[in-house]
Design a protein around this motif. Structure first.
Motif, PDB file in Angstrom:
ATOM      1  N   PHE A 112       0.854  -1.202   0.084  1.00  0.00           N
ATOM      2  CA  PHE A 112       0.007   0.067   0.038  1.00  0.00           C
ATOM      3  C   PHE A 112       0.754   1.220  -0.051  1.00  0.00           C
ATOM      4  O   PHE A 112       0.447   2.353  -0.179  1.00  0.00           O
ATOM      5  N   GLY A 113       2.174   1.246   0.522  1.00  0.00           N
ATOM      6  CA  GLY A 113       2.805   2.273   0.424  1.00  0.00           C
ATOM      7  C   GLY A 113       2.261   3.526   1.326  1.00  0.00           C
ATOM      8  O   GLY A 113       1.450   3.090   2.411  1.00  0.00           O
ATOM      9  N   ALA A 114       2.215   4.619   0.921  1.00  0.00           N
ATOM     10  CA  ALA A 114       1.467   5.755   1.782  1.00  0.00           C
ATOM     11  C   ALA A 114       0.226   6.268   1.053  1.00  0.00           C
ATOM     12  O   ALA A 114      -0.263   6.964   1.348  1.00  0.00           O
ATOM     13  N   THR A 115      -0.261   5.322   0.224  1.00  0.00           N
ATOM     14  CA  THR A 115      -1.538   5.586  -0.485  1.00  0.00           C
ATOM     15  C   THR A 115      -2.772   5.309   0.336  1.00  0.00           C
ATOM     16  O   THR A 115      -4.013   5.810  -0.130  1.00  0.00           O
ATOM     17  N   ASP A 116      -2.665   4.576   1.155  1.00  0.00           N
ATOM     18  CA  ASP A 116      -3.973   4.384   2.178  1.00  0.00           C
ATOM     19  C   ASP A 116      -3.895   4.668   3.596  1.00  0.00           C
ATOM     20  O   ASP A 116      -2.987   4.208   4.469  1.00  0.00           O
ATOM     21  N   ALA A 117      -4.514   5.678   3.667  1.00  0.00           N
ATOM     22  CA  ALA A 117      -4.513   6.321   4.989  1.00  0.00           C
ATOM     23  C   ALA A 117      -4.904   5.339   6.192  1.00  0.00           C
ATOM     24  O   ALA A 117      -4.167   5.349   7.452  1.00  0.00           O
ATOM     25  N   GLU A 118      -5.875   4.391   6.150  1.00  0.00           N
ATOM     26  CA  GLU A 118      -6.196   3.302   7.256  1.00  0.00           C
ATOM     27  C   GLU A 118      -5.162   2.387   7.434  1.00  0.00           C
ATOM     28  O   GLU A 118      -4.968   2.232   8.557  1.00  0.00           O
ATOM     29  N   VAL A 119      -4.605   2.058   6.430  1.00  0.00           N
ATOM     30  CA  VAL A 119      -3.569   0.867   6.582  1.00  0.00           C
ATOM     31  C   VAL A 119      -2.186   1.682   7.463  1.00  0.00           C
ATOM     32  O   VAL A 119      -1.628   1.092   8.269  1.00  0.00           O
ATOM     33  N   GLY A 120      -1.944   2.928   6.872  1.00  0.00           N
ATOM     34  CA  GLY A 120      -0.944   3.563   7.408  1.00  0.00           C
ATOM     35  C   GLY A 120      -0.918   3.983   8.831  1.00  0.00           C
ATOM     36  O   GLY A 120      -0.104   3.696   9.668  1.00  0.00           O
ATOM     37  N   ILE A 122      -2.947   2.218  11.230  1.00  0.00           N
ATOM     38  CA  ILE A 122      -2.557   0.907  11.956  1.00  0.00           C
ATOM     39  C   ILE A 122      -1.334   0.802  11.993  1.00  0.00           C
ATOM     40  O   ILE A 122      -0.861   0.402  13.125  1.00  0.00           O
ATOM     41  N   LEU A 123      -0.476   0.721  11.084  1.00  0.00           N
ATOM     42  CA  LEU A 123       0.847   0.387  11.064  1.00  0.00           C
ATOM     43  C   LEU A 123       1.642   1.381  11.957  1.00  0.00           C
ATOM     44  O   LEU A 123       2.433   0.949  12.797  1.00  0.00           O
ATOM     45  N   GLN A 124       1.487   2.717  11.836  1.00  0.00           N
ATOM     46  CA  GLN A 124       2.216   3.833  12.586  1.00  0.00           C
ATOM     47  C   GLN A 124       1.864   3.727  13.934  1.00  0.00           C
ATOM     48  O   GLN A 124       2.678   3.707  14.655  1.00  0.00           O
ATOM     49  N   ALA A 125       0.506   3.554  14.336  1.00  0.00           N
ATOM     50  CA  ALA A 125       0.297   3.361  15.831  1.00  0.00           C
ATOM     51  C   ALA A 125       1.025   2.335  16.626  1.00  0.00           C
ATOM     52  O   ALA A 125       1.434   2.469  17.683  1.00  0.00           O
ATOM     53  N   ASP A 126       1.061   0.896  15.904  1.00  0.00           N
ATOM     54  CA  ASP A 126       1.515   0.004  16.476  1.00  0.00           C
ATOM     55  C   ASP A 126       3.224  -0.069  16.389  1.00  0.00           C
ATOM     56  O   ASP A 126       3.965  -0.234  17.527  1.00  0.00           O
TER      57      ASP A 126
END
Length: 194
Positions: A112-120, A122-126
């Motif tokens: 997804f790279g930086a193109t999906d805010a929801e995926v980003g 989740i990953l950034q919080a954890d």
């Protein structure tokens, strides 16, 4: 009267997670998921909404579990540098069925790279939770004199975590274990330089 669900949502989600982990998001079909989960298409939609929502739920579950395991490893291991070594080594040791699978969170980041805010999100919080745990262990190592007083623990934590990501990728692509171990040794040596 509606029929009761004949499956456990968490078990179905774990089965779906395995499919996403093996194949990635885009190549995975709803049929792949329903087959792996052992449920019908309507039950899938009633329970998970759609493929994307199922993926986000699976990614959240995976990321929280994996980060929780890594933080627990850091907290229960002493001395602090031994904890950091184990964290790095955990990136390259996996069961035979996981060989080549890598990390679902990293796979999602690549897909997804930086193109999906929801995926980003989740990953950034954890990732922030893990970074905080690494910073605490680096601070402990400074306090006990293992690491130099001048070490910037935030920069060092980013280096450790970037190295860990590289190790995961190296293991996924079949880099020799001896080379990965040399990278771990070199990283820890750099931290202790005075």
């Amino acid at each position: 009267m509606a029929r009761p669900k004949e499956f456990e949502r968490d078990d179905a989600l774990r089965a779906g997670l395995e499919v996403f982990w093996r194949k990635g998001f885009a190549p995975t079909t709803t049929e792949d998921l329903t087959r792996a989960m052992g449920i019908g298409r309507q039950s899938f939609y009633d329970t998970f909404g759609d493929k994307r929502q199922c993926f986000l739920d699976a990614l959240r579950a995976y990321s929280r579990h994996e980060i929780g395991e890594q933080v627990a490893l850091l907290c229960r291991t002493s001395p602090p540098l031994a904890a950091l070594r184990l964290l790095l080594q955990s990136a390259v040791t996996c069961t035979p069925e996981r060989q080549g699978a890598g990390c679902l969170a990293m796979n999602a980041a690549v897909e997804f790279g930086a193109t999906d805010a929801e995926v980003g999100a989740i990953l950034q919080a954890d990732a922030a939770v893990l970074q905080d745990a690494v910073i605490r262990r680096l601070t402990d190592a400074k306090t006990d004199g293992t690491l130099p007083d001048t070490l910037d623990v935030e920069q060092a934590a980013r280096m450790v975590l970037c190295t860990r990501m590289g190790l995961v990728l190296g293991a996924k692509t079949g880099q020799p274990a001896a080379q990965l171990q040399q990278t771990i040794d070199f990283t820890l040596e750099q931290l202790t330089r005075r």
